[in-house]
Motif scaffolding. Sequence first.
Motif, short mmCIF file in Angstrom:
data_model
loop_
_atom_site.label_atom_id
_atom_site.label_comp_id
_atom_site.label_asym_id
_atom_site.label_seq_id
_atom_site.Cartn_x
_atom_site.Cartn_y
_atom_site.Cartn_z
N UNK A 156 11.61 -6.41 -6.18
CA UNK A 156 11.94 -4.37 -5.88
C UNK A 156 11.98 -4.82 -4.40
N UNK A 157 10.70 -5.27 -4.32
CA UNK A 157 10.02 -5.52 -2.36
C UNK A 157 10.57 -6.50 -1.92
N UNK A 158 11.13 -7.29 -2.32
CA UNK A 158 12.15 -8.62 -1.60
C UNK A 158 13.16 -7.87 -1.42
N UNK A 159 13.93 -7.19 -2.12
CA UNK A 159 15.40 -6.04 -2.16
C UNK A 159 14.90 -5.02 -1.23
N UNK A 160 13.91 -4.39 -0.94
CA UNK A 160 12.90 -3.56 0.21
C UNK A 160 13.26 -4.09 1.71
N UNK A 161 12.76 -5.07 1.65
CA UNK A 161 12.68 -5.53 2.31
C UNK A 161 14.20 -6.33 3.76
N UNK A 162 15.28 -6.23 2.36
CA UNK A 162 16.67 -6.41 3.33
C UNK A 162 16.26 -4.74 3.97
N UNK A 163 16.11 -3.85 2.70
CA UNK A 163 16.42 -2.16 3.61
C UNK A 163 15.41 -2.03 4.79
#
Length: 208
Positions: A156-163
């Motif tokens: 989840x936070x790896x995806x958020x890091x992209x955003x």
Amino acid sequence: MIIVVEGISAAGKSTYARLLGEATWVPEFEEEGTPPTVESPAEKKAAYWIAHNERRFARALEVEAEHGYAICDTEPFKSHFDWCMARAGCTTMDVFNAAMPMARASIAAERLGFADLYLVKRIAPEVARRQKEGDATRSRSNFETHLALQPHLMAWFEALAQVLPGRVEFGFRDKDALLAELNKKAPEASPRRFDVSLLDALLERLPN
């Protein structure tokens, strides 16, 4: 500035957040009203927890206004929990799917929002178990479930890091260095705190 300290149970979130200052610490809140039961419809569960998360976010805004920054012991916008539970096979995606339209409305109304810095700690299971066993103040009855959630929490936070490039860090910063930076001049809040498009972009990047 709103800072989120995140990780599974026994990762050391509360200890770290409190060391940064009791006055700026925003802990998890006690449940309010009548919590939904296992048999409750997904929409009722989603609405209850969105309201719970809105209370925490409101408190974070109050602390930020008073002190310049707030340290949230777990993210106020905590829909990642329902997503992680479903990904781990503990529940279905029903509650998460029901919560997302509510979350979009809350962000648009500025009752929920994105933090300015996320410090997300990955912890080895054996270390987490030692820390759990060494903490007599909390039972952590669902500890094994939390261990199973960790890979999904990281996803989840790896995806958020992209955003949110530059705003998600994997690991806790040195306490004294972070405090020195915050007390010198707390960085300004992100202008995209209430940007609903960030939620849409995050959902697009989550693993199917």
